[in-house]
Design a protein around this motif. Structure first.
Motif, mmCIF file in Angstrom:
data_model
loop_
_atom_site.group_PDB
_atom_site.id
_atom_site.type_symbol
_atom_site.label_atom_id
_atom_site.label_comp_id
_atom_site.label_asym_id
_atom_site.label_seq_id
_atom_site.Cartn_x
_atom_site.Cartn_y
_atom_site.Cartn_z
ATOM 1 N N ASP A 25 39.491 -17.494 3.776
ATOM 2 C CA ASP A 25 40.644 -18.173 3.182
ATOM 3 C C ASP A 25 40.206 -19.485 2.531
ATOM 4 O O ASP A 25 39.296 -20.171 3.014
ATOM 5 N N HIS A 26 40.860 -19.835 1.443
ATOM 6 C CA HIS A 26 40.600 -21.087 0.725
ATOM 7 C C HIS A 26 39.129 -21.224 0.338
ATOM 8 O O HIS A 26 38.540 -22.306 0.416
ATOM 9 N N LYS B 237 42.025 -28.727 0.360
ATOM 10 C CA LYS B 237 41.563 -27.349 0.179
ATOM 11 C C LYS B 237 41.708 -26.868 -1.266
ATOM 12 O O LYS B 237 41.826 -25.670 -1.516
ATOM 13 N N VAL B 238 41.670 -27.823 -2.202
ATOM 14 C CA VAL B 238 41.699 -27.461 -3.620
ATOM 15 C C VAL B 238 40.295 -27.023 -4.006
ATOM 16 O O VAL B 238 39.414 -27.834 -4.255
ATOM 17 N N ARG B 239 40.070 -25.714 -4.046
ATOM 18 C CA ARG B 239 38.757 -25.136 -4.315
ATOM 19 C C ARG B 239 38.884 -24.044 -5.371
ATOM 20 O O ARG B 239 39.966 -23.524 -5.613
ATOM 21 N N THR B 240 37.756 -23.703 -5.972
ATOM 22 C CA THR B 240 37.768 -22.681 -7.017
ATOM 23 C C THR B 240 36.433 -21.952 -7.033
ATOM 24 O O THR B 240 35.398 -22.537 -6.715
ATOM 25 N N ASP B 241 36.456 -20.656 -7.365
ATOM 26 C CA ASP B 241 35.189 -19.927 -7.489
ATOM 27 C C ASP B 241 34.595 -20.047 -8.885
ATOM 28 O O ASP B 241 33.506 -19.559 -9.148
ATOM 29 N N SER C 9 30.843 -23.866 5.755
ATOM 30 C CA SER C 9 30.680 -24.636 4.514
ATOM 31 C C SER C 9 29.245 -25.135 4.428
ATOM 32 O O SER C 9 28.578 -25.308 5.453
ATOM 33 N N GLY D 101 34.927 -22.376 2.971
ATOM 34 C CA GLY D 101 35.824 -21.236 3.100
ATOM 35 C C GLY D 101 35.118 -19.898 3.227
ATOM 36 O O GLY D 101 35.695 -18.859 2.895
ATOM 37 N N GLN E 12 34.109 -26.953 -3.726
ATOM 38 C CA GLN E 12 34.951 -28.106 -3.410
ATOM 39 C C GLN E 12 34.403 -29.399 -4.011
ATOM 40 O O GLN E 12 35.160 -30.323 -4.287
ATOM 41 N N ARG F 135 33.290 -14.390 2.164
ATOM 42 C CA ARG F 135 34.321 -15.345 1.773
ATOM 43 C C ARG F 135 35.556 -15.174 2.641
ATOM 44 O O ARG F 135 35.925 -14.068 3.050
#
Length: 223
Positions: free
Chosen positions: A77-78, A126-130, A181, A154, A82, A75
């Motif tokens: 950055d960012h 780049k609004v991402r979440t795990d 990605s 990312g 997505q 992993r």
């Protein structure tokens, strides 16, 4: 056996069946199913890259998607989910609720390599979440299509088994062998969707009615 004993026995049998059917109509505990997204359009198949859990509640189905350990060492950055795609077999729902800030709903969109989906949820830029969680209102587990997909960005994965070469390519991600990605997909097996407890109870009630009818028929034939 006297007449009153026969009436009491009939009342108890019918009352037992009716009680089971009434109990079947009562609310049951939430059912849930979980599975993995283990296919990819760029990375090797057969690895559990993400997990998906669907939990049925009174208002609909809660969905939670998590990235898993294969991403921890690569992993960047960012990093995070997505986009997420799914379909509904009946095409009917109330609304999608509780999405993270900055996320929106698109309809009939492609998830590269895995076709089109009724709904594609996506973050902006780049609004991402795990961990992605949301609620689909007005549906049950059985309303979902079997195929689910996600887009994760990312990370830095390189197509080489050589550690030194892999590390070098991670530092220079302009290299064509370095993937940052990819899309991932997996199937929720129909056999994994639990049958609601009410259905089991309803089935038990029907069996009771069938058994009572069979006994009456047998007695009638013996006369």
């Amino acid at each position: 056996m006297d007449r009153y004993t026969k009436i009491a026995g009939r009342f108890l049998r019918h009352g037992f069946v009716a009680g089971m059917l009434m109990f079947a109509a009562l609310p049951t505990h939430a059912a849930s199913v979980s599975f993995f997204l283990d296919q990819s359009n760029k990375l090797p198949d057969g690895t559990n890259y993400l997990s998906v859990m669907l939990t049925e509640s009174e208002g609909g189905v809660n969905v939670v998607v998590n990235t898993l350990d294969p991403f921890n060492s690569i992993r960047g950055d960012h990093f995070g989910i997505q986009k997420f795609g799914f379909g509904l077999s009946n095409g009917v729902f109330e609304e999608i609720e509780n999405l993270p800030d900055g996320w929106r709903v698109k309809h009939n969109k492609r998830m590269d390599g895995f076709g089109r989906f009724d709904f594609r949820l996506q973050g902006k830029g780049k609004v991402r979440t795990d961990e992605l969680s949301f609620t689909v209102g007005g549906v049950s587990l059985g309303d979902f299509d079997s195929l689910f997909a996600a887009h994760v960005a990312g990370f830095e994965w390189c197509k080489t088994d050589d550690d030194e070469e892999r590390n070098r390519k991670r530092r220079w991600c302009g290299d064509r062998d370095c993937v940052t990605s990819a899309y991932f997909a997996g199937n929720m097996s129909v056999s994994e969707v639990p049958v609601p407890a009410a259905m089991w109870l309803f089935g038990s009630g029907l069996l009771g009615l069938i058994g009572t009818a069979a006994r009456k028929n047998k007695k009638a034939q013996a006369v």
